[in-house]
Design a protein around this motif. Structure first.
Motif, PDB file in Angstrom:
ATOM      1  N   ARG A   1       0.853  -1.178   0.000  1.00  0.00           N
ATOM      2  CA  ARG A   1       0.000   0.000   0.000  1.00  0.00           C
ATOM      3  C   ARG A   1       0.894   1.234   0.000  1.00  0.00           C
ATOM      4  NH1 ARG A   1      -3.698  -1.300   5.140  1.00  0.00           N
ATOM      5  NH2 ARG A   1      -1.841  -2.474   5.741  1.00  0.00           N
ATOM      6  N   ARG A   2       0.519   2.221  -0.812  1.00  0.00           N
ATOM      7  CA  ARG A   2       1.239   3.487  -0.842  1.00  0.00           C
ATOM      8  C   ARG A   2       0.232   4.621  -0.770  1.00  0.00           C
ATOM      9  NH1 ARG A   2       5.267   3.923  -5.765  1.00  0.00           N
ATOM     10  NH2 ARG A   2       3.954   2.399  -6.853  1.00  0.00           N
ATOM     11  N   CYS A   3       0.584   5.659  -0.023  1.00  0.00           N
ATOM     12  CA  CYS A   3      -0.313   6.807   0.050  1.00  0.00           C
ATOM     13  C   CYS A   3       0.480   8.056   0.402  1.00  0.00           C
ATOM     14  CB  CYS A   3      -1.416   6.580   1.088  1.00  0.00           C
ATOM     15  SG  CYS A   3      -0.839   6.558   2.788  1.00  0.00           S
ATOM     16  N   ARG A   4      -0.124   9.181   0.130  1.00  0.00           N
ATOM     17  CA  ARG A   4       0.438  10.460   0.554  1.00  0.00           C
ATOM     18  C   ARG A   4      -0.714  11.408   0.840  1.00  0.00           C
ATOM     19  NH1 ARG A   4       5.518  13.368  -2.301  1.00  0.00           N
ATOM     20  NH2 ARG A   4       6.370  11.420  -1.479  1.00  0.00           N
ATOM     21  N   ARG A   5      -0.707  11.940   2.035  1.00  0.00           N
ATOM     22  CA  ARG A   5      -1.694  12.948   2.411  1.00  0.00           C
ATOM     23  C   ARG A   5      -0.942  14.215   2.745  1.00  0.00           C
ATOM     24  NH1 ARG A   5      -7.035  11.771   5.980  1.00  0.00           N
ATOM     25  NH2 ARG A   5      -8.205  13.566   5.238  1.00  0.00           N
TER      26      ARG A   5
ATOM     27  N   LEU B   1      -7.051   7.652  -6.556  1.00  0.00           N
ATOM     28  CA  LEU B   1      -6.967   6.302  -6.014  1.00  0.00           C
ATOM     29  C   LEU B   1      -6.677   5.284  -7.110  1.00  0.00           C
ATOM     30  CD1 LEU B   1     -10.136   6.223  -3.705  1.00  0.00           C
ATOM     31  CD2 LEU B   1      -7.846   7.068  -3.148  1.00  0.00           C
TER      32      LEU B   1
ATOM     33  N   CYS C   1      -1.982   6.694 -11.167  1.00  0.00           N
ATOM     34  CA  CYS C   1      -2.381   7.335  -9.925  1.00  0.00           C
ATOM     35  C   CYS C   1      -1.344   8.384  -9.513  1.00  0.00           C
ATOM     36  CB  CYS C   1      -2.551   6.282  -8.842  1.00  0.00           C
ATOM     37  SG  CYS C   1      -2.962   6.915  -7.203  1.00  0.00           S
TER      38      CYS C   1
ATOM     39  N   ASP D   1      -3.608  14.380  -2.975  1.00  0.00           N
ATOM     40  CA  ASP D   1      -3.491  13.201  -2.119  1.00  0.00           C
ATOM     41  C   ASP D   1      -3.724  11.953  -2.964  1.00  0.00           C
ATOM     42  OD1 ASP D   1      -3.266  15.017  -0.057  1.00  0.00           O
ATOM     43  OD2 ASP D   1      -5.268  14.657   0.762  1.00  0.00           O
ATOM     44  N   TYR D   2      -3.048  10.864  -2.596  1.00  0.00           N
ATOM     45  CA  TYR D   2      -3.277   9.618  -3.325  1.00  0.00           C
ATOM     46  C   TYR D   2      -3.186   8.418  -2.392  1.00  0.00           C
ATOM     47  CZ  TYR D   2       1.871   9.091  -3.463  1.00  0.00           C
ATOM     48  OH  TYR D   2       3.208   8.974  -3.135  1.00  0.00           O
ATOM     49  N   TRP D   3      -3.798   7.332  -2.840  1.00  0.00           N
ATOM     50  CA  TRP D   3      -3.728   6.036  -2.143  1.00  0.00           C
ATOM     51  C   TRP D   3      -3.798   4.948  -3.192  1.00  0.00           C
ATOM     52  CZ3 TRP D   3      -6.784   1.674  -2.078  1.00  0.00           C
ATOM     53  CH2 TRP D   3      -6.534   0.731  -1.064  1.00  0.00           C
TER      54      TRP D   3
ATOM     55  N   ALA E   1      -7.763   4.731   2.917  1.00  0.00           N
ATOM     56  CA  ALA E   1      -8.434   5.071   1.664  1.00  0.00           C
ATOM     57  C   ALA E   1      -9.776   5.742   1.932  1.00  0.00           C
ATOM     58  CB  ALA E   1      -8.628   3.817   0.816  1.00  0.00           C
TER      59      ALA E   1
ATOM     60  N   LEU F   1      -9.233   9.303   3.232  1.00  0.00           N
ATOM     61  CA  LEU F   1      -8.842  10.211   2.153  1.00  0.00           C
ATOM     62  C   LEU F   1     -10.045  10.616   1.324  1.00  0.00           C
ATOM     63  CD1 LEU F   1      -5.471   9.051   0.526  1.00  0.00           C
ATOM     64  CD2 LEU F   1      -5.923  11.098   1.863  1.00  0.00           C
TER      65      LEU F   1
END
Length: 282
Positions: free
Chosen positions: A58-62, A83, A98, A121-123, A148, A151
């Motif tokens: 899993r990768r994300c950035r907020r 997403l 994404c 932002d992404y997830w 997710a 977000l």
């Protein structure tokens, strides 16, 4: 560090429906869910406990917001989350898209568009096995990953990127490279269609089949502050044209001009949506 203000964590979590069962979990199951091995992300995480980084990632950035930020203004951050629920080897190319739409170069995660361009932002959830990644597919209406959902609940809109076959999209055999535009936000769908058409990308209106249309309120692309978002289903052929080396390890470093043409068009549509007065939340 992520700074929170204006939006309380409790409000975001409540809007996301965290701690509650998914609305469709015990009701009618979408056709795409019928073949899923796992009933939800939570089910997958529990079953594959200890396999994160081996089977999936899993990768994300907020991005951090403060009281001085005006989200969406030049040089700050957009209010649309991007997403990819089926990245890596599940629906190939969606992880990279994404990142590109969010404003990052998938090769090294550096901002692609320079000063003044918004970042989003992404997830993403990615299958990273050498084979058998399709078993990790969890349909969009059953996505219950807490990050997710948070977000999506804190964003005005979501653009969810998926992969499909030309047959599923209804694309002609003579031109299988296409994208199906779905979701409940009619204005965003229109903006996406106009931007992608202008970029030379074949677009297809979403069918009434919810697997492609993305119109269920339970679909994470619609679990936003506005209760609606957009879903993009790119055919296998369109995604293949975006990479010189179309493998899990090779895609990030071999994006083609077609990749950036697509990402640029989606970003333009998102910027137009965020400038729309209907996006104001009082």
């Amino acid at each position: 560090m992520i700074t929170t203000s204006r939006r309380s964590v409790l409000t975001v979590l409540a809007a996301a429906g965290l701690g509650t069962a998914l609305p469709t979990a015990l009701g009618a199951v979408p056709a795409s869910a019928a073949s899923d091995l796992y009933a939800s992300n939570t089910d997958l995480y529990r079953t594959l406990a200890g396999r994160e980084g081996i089977d999936f990632a899993r990768r994300c950035r907020r991005h951090a917001y403060t009281d001085d930020d005006q989200a969406g203004a030049p040089g700050t951050y957009g209010r649309t989350a991007i997403l990819a629920l089926h990245g890596g080897g599940i629906e190939g190319g969606t992880s990279e898209l994404c990142l590109g739409i969010a404003g990052y170069d998938p090769k090294d995660l550096t901002p692609r568009y320079g000063a003044g361009a918004p970042l989003h932002d992404y997830w993403m959830f990615e299958g990273i096995r050498s084979s058998g990644n399709s078993e990790l597919h969890v349909t969009s209406t059953h996505c219950d990953d807490r990050v997710a959902l948070a977000l999506a609940a804190g964003a005005l809109n979501v653009v969810s990127v998926h992969g499909c076959t030309a047959a599923q999209a209804g694309a002609p055999a003579s031109r299988p490279e296409a994208v199906v535009i779905g979701g409940r936000n009619a204005a965003l769908r229109r903006y996406l269609g106009e931007a992608l058409d202008a970029a030379g990308v074949q677009t297809i209106d979403a069918s009434t089949d919810d697997d492609i249309a993305g119109v269920s309120p339970d679909n994470i692309c619609n679990r936003t502050l506005l209760g609606m978002g957009a879903q993009l289903e790119l055919t296998t052929e369109l995604r293949a044209a975006m990479f010189g080396t179309n493998t899990i390890k090779g895609r990030a470093g071999s994006v083609t001009a077609a990749f950036w043409t697509f990402a640029d068009a989606v970003r333009a549509a998102v910027a137009r949506m965020e400038a729309d007065p209907s996006q104001i939340i009082l």
